[in-house]
Design an enzyme around this catalytic site. Sequence first.
Site, PDB file in Angstrom:
ATOM      1  N   GLU A 139      12.172  -4.601  -4.841  1.00  0.00           N
ATOM      2  CA  GLU A 139      11.153  -4.766  -5.886  1.00  0.00           C
ATOM      3  C   GLU A 139      11.763  -4.611  -7.271  1.00  0.00           C
ATOM      4  OE1 GLU A 139       7.755  -2.148  -5.612  1.00  0.00           O
ATOM      5  OE2 GLU A 139       6.733  -3.178  -7.247  1.00  0.00           O
ATOM      6  N   SER A 162      -2.094  -4.269  -5.679  1.00  0.00           N
ATOM      7  CA  SER A 162      -2.168  -5.585  -6.349  1.00  0.00           C
ATOM      8  C   SER A 162      -2.500  -6.697  -5.363  1.00  0.00           C
ATOM      9  CB  SER A 162      -0.838  -5.911  -7.027  1.00  0.00           C
ATOM     10  OG  SER A 162      -0.596  -5.008  -8.064  1.00  0.00           O
ATOM     11  N   GLY A 181       0.826  -1.212   0.000  1.00  0.00           N
ATOM     12  CA  GLY A 181       0.000   0.000   0.000  1.00  0.00           C
ATOM     13  C   GLY A 181       0.855   1.255   0.000  1.00  0.00           C
ATOM     14  N   TYR A 182       1.457   1.536  -1.138  1.00  0.00           N
ATOM     15  CA  TYR A 182       2.233   2.772  -1.281  1.00  0.00           C
ATOM     16  C   TYR A 182       1.410   3.816  -2.040  1.00  0.00           C
ATOM     17  CZ  TYR A 182       6.934   0.986   0.004  1.00  0.00           C
ATOM     18  OH  TYR A 182       8.031   0.502   0.657  1.00  0.00           O
TER      19      TYR A 182
HETATM   20  C1  LIG Z   1      -0.195  -3.323 -12.819  1.00  0.00           C
HETATM   21  C2  LIG Z   1       0.113  -2.362 -11.710  1.00  0.00           C
HETATM   22  C3  LIG Z   1       0.215  -2.837 -10.415  1.00  0.00           C
HETATM   23  C4  LIG Z   1       0.498  -1.961  -9.379  1.00  0.00           C
HETATM   24  N1  LIG Z   1       0.561  -2.482  -8.103  1.00  0.00           N
HETATM   25  C5  LIG Z   1       0.779  -1.652  -7.075  1.00  0.00           C
HETATM   26  C6  LIG Z   1       0.785  -2.151  -5.734  1.00  0.00           C
HETATM   27  O1  LIG Z   1       0.589  -3.349  -5.480  1.00  0.00           O
HETATM   28  N2  LIG Z   1       0.969  -1.284  -4.723  1.00  0.00           N
HETATM   29  C7  LIG Z   1       1.192   0.049  -4.939  1.00  0.00           C
HETATM   30  O2  LIG Z   1       1.397   0.758  -3.950  1.00  0.00           O
HETATM   31  N3  LIG Z   1       1.204   0.568  -6.206  1.00  0.00           N
HETATM   32  C8  LIG Z   1       0.986  -0.248  -7.267  1.00  0.00           C
HETATM   33  N4  LIG Z   1       0.957   0.260  -8.545  1.00  0.00           N
HETATM   34  C9  LIG Z   1       1.105   1.703  -8.733  1.00  0.00           C
HETATM   35  C10 LIG Z   1       2.432   2.088  -9.366  1.00  0.00           C
HETATM   36  O3  LIG Z   1       3.500   1.891  -8.478  1.00  0.00           O
HETATM   37  C11 LIG Z   1       2.287   3.549  -9.813  1.00  0.00           C
HETATM   38  O4  LIG Z   1       1.346   3.552 -10.869  1.00  0.00           O
HETATM   39  C12 LIG Z   1       3.609   4.137 -10.274  1.00  0.00           C
HETATM   40  O5  LIG Z   1       4.450   4.325  -9.159  1.00  0.00           O
HETATM   41  C13 LIG Z   1       3.439   5.460 -11.042  1.00  0.00           C
HETATM   42  O6  LIG Z   1       2.684   6.372 -10.316  1.00  0.00           O
HETATM   43  P1  LIG Z   1       1.407   7.113 -10.952  1.00  0.00           P
HETATM   44  O7  LIG Z   1       0.583   6.073 -11.638  1.00  0.00           O
HETATM   45  O8  LIG Z   1       0.748   7.924  -9.856  1.00  0.00           O
HETATM   46  O9  LIG Z   1       1.981   8.089 -12.056  1.00  0.00           O
HETATM   47  P2  LIG Z   1       2.614   9.542 -11.814  1.00  0.00           P
HETATM   48  O10 LIG Z   1       3.575   9.479 -10.683  1.00  0.00           O
HETATM   49  O11 LIG Z   1       1.494  10.531 -11.726  1.00  0.00           O
HETATM   50  O12 LIG Z   1       3.431   9.745 -13.146  1.00  0.00           O
HETATM   51  C14 LIG Z   1       2.792  10.115 -14.376  1.00  0.00           C
HETATM   52  C15 LIG Z   1       3.906  10.257 -15.425  1.00  0.00           C
HETATM   53  O13 LIG Z   1       4.837  11.284 -15.028  1.00  0.00           O
HETATM   54  C16 LIG Z   1       6.164  10.784 -14.973  1.00  0.00           C
HETATM   55  N5  LIG Z   1       6.893  11.371 -13.851  1.00  0.00           N
HETATM   56  C17 LIG Z   1       6.447  11.531 -12.575  1.00  0.00           C
HETATM   57  N6  LIG Z   1       7.423  12.071 -11.811  1.00  0.00           N
HETATM   58  C18 LIG Z   1       8.514  12.246 -12.619  1.00  0.00           C
HETATM   59  C19 LIG Z   1       9.835  12.754 -12.407  1.00  0.00           C
HETATM   60  N7  LIG Z   1      10.237  13.176 -11.215  1.00  0.00           N
HETATM   61  N8  LIG Z   1      10.683  12.762 -13.481  1.00  0.00           N
HETATM   62  C20 LIG Z   1      10.291  12.316 -14.710  1.00  0.00           C
HETATM   63  N9  LIG Z   1       9.039  11.845 -14.959  1.00  0.00           N
HETATM   64  C21 LIG Z   1       8.181  11.798 -13.933  1.00  0.00           C
HETATM   65  C22 LIG Z   1       5.973   9.279 -14.732  1.00  0.00           C
HETATM   66  O14 LIG Z   1       7.090   8.551 -15.185  1.00  0.00           O
HETATM   67  C23 LIG Z   1       4.725   8.969 -15.571  1.00  0.00           C
HETATM   68  O15 LIG Z   1       5.066   8.798 -16.922  1.00  0.00           O
HETATM   69  C24 LIG Z   1       0.687  -0.583  -9.613  1.00  0.00           C
HETATM   70  C25 LIG Z   1       0.581  -0.089 -10.927  1.00  0.00           C
HETATM   71  C26 LIG Z   1       0.274  -0.948 -11.953  1.00  0.00           C
HETATM   72  C27 LIG Z   1       0.146  -0.380 -13.330  1.00  0.00           C
END
Ligand SMILES: Cc1cc2nc3c(=O)[nH]c(=O)nc-3n(C[C@H](O)[C@H](O)[C@H](O)COP(=O)(O)OP(=O)(O)OC[C@H]3O[C@@H](n4cnc5c(N)ncnc54)[C@H](O)[C@@H]3O)c2cc1C
Length: 396
Positions: A246, A163, A129-130
């Site tokens: 991870e 997940s 849960g991050y």
């Molecule tokens: C199949 C799947 C399973 C998942 N499972 C889990 C889970 O079990 N637990 C959990 O906690 N999370 C989970 N996640 C969440 C995942 O970790 C996040 O989706 C991921 O960290 C990206 O965050 P966001 O979706 O909020 O995108 P954002 O952080 O909003 O990013 C949007 C875009 O901006 C870019 N961006 C953001 N900051 C920067 C920066 N500083 N420099 C350059 N580019 C940047 C990103 O690369 C991306 O392209 C899962 C995601 C998926 C798709």
Amino acid sequence: MRLSYTDSERAFRTEAADWLRSELCGEFADVRGLTSRVGAPERRLEWEKRLGEARWSVIGWPAEYGGRDATMAERVIFAEEYAGAGGPPRINHVGVELLGPTVIAYGTAAQKARFLPPIATGGSIWCQGYSEPGAGSDLGAVRTRAQLDNGEWIIDGQKVWTSLAQFSGWAFILARSEPGSVGRNGLTFLLVPLDQAGVSIRPIRQITGDAEFNELFLDGARTDQGDILGAPGEGWDVAMALLGFERGVSTLGQQMAFRNELDAVIAAARANGSAQDPLIRQRLAQAEIGLRLMRFGALRMLDQEGGAGTGAAITYKIQWASWRRSLGELAMDVLGQAGQVAPALPDGDYAMPILTDLFLNARADTIYGGTNQIQRNLIAERGLGLPRELRGDLKG
Ligand SMILES: Cc1cc2nc3c(=O)[nH]c(=O)nc-3n(C[C@H](O)[C@H](O)[C@H](O)COP(=O)(O)OP(=O)(O)OC[C@H]3O[C@@H](n4cnc5c(N)ncnc54)[C@H](O)[C@@H]3O)c2cc1C
């Protein structure tokens, strides 16, 4: 770089392969070859327990907690044999590969004794849960709150993309425990039981038809004061260490599963004649080369015990995630229109063809566990020592 295995590593490979083959052709033949991460959950829970009984579940952990003290090379060998034998996706991947190593690194002796054995034996399933609606890549923006009250943490907030939460008994979460703190300060890493009144879990249906991840609502959820890793307010370091596990070591041996996927694409290209198309042939060859390069990358890492955040390991996430995304696109081009049709099932659902599922699933590989852009930041800052990106809201 090591290009070969020792005699004892080869003997280990034989032992692992023999055990896997006999189990997956015997009692667990029904889960052999399963690729869905949400399919047959009850049987995969039983499989988890079987792995634990035979001490194949957490081989990299110390023997006292149910592991085998396996070396990095042995872990890779086991992962290769596991994929080669058609082992199903591990329903407790998060407990085994992420939380467990973090408890080993940061837990007290009592926490190790309490939390590790049930993971090793398949009795406790964990989720991560991050992420929150406003805190994905920028974990310092976490808004879920945790407050101490009479020896318990009271937790309020929302997590998302969690997940396999629907199969999990526990979650580890990152929460803001110091009101007014910003960025990485004032965060606590909590271990939270999910079977309680303050927790609700809502699966999110994906384009593949599966619901692998969930919304997780914490509304006055409780956990014991001692059920945190690291000190209160100092959860950032613990959370980052877990991300190292991870992104790095846990994905080392997966090339064998990728091999299976590439072979399926090659077989489809042969079957429908598209293998005769010079452009498709070229892309298949590139995919083959990419896979072999990853193989060499993994071999480079064999000499870097525990080095999930350094060297070859730091480049590996972006390498495999990008390769697999391209493979999914290639699969769709090989299939042509046939890839866009899924047979209907009697219950009104549909059966996603395996290569279409690969294409859709691989879109997520470059997102979870750190997006490609975030990986590039890591390579630049931690790997190459370039100046840090400006992060206006992060103090410290
Ligand atoms: C199949 C799947 C399973 C998942 N499972 C889990 C889970 O079990 N637990 C959990 O906690 N999370 C989970 N996640 C969440 C995942 O970790 C996040 O989706 C991921 O960290 C990206 O965050 P966001 O979706 O909020 O995108 P954002 O952080 O909003 O990013 C949007 C875009 O901006 C870019 N961006 C953001 N900051 C920067 C920066 N500083 N420099 C350059 N580019 C940047 C990103 O690369 C991306 O392209 C899962 C995601 C998926 C798709």
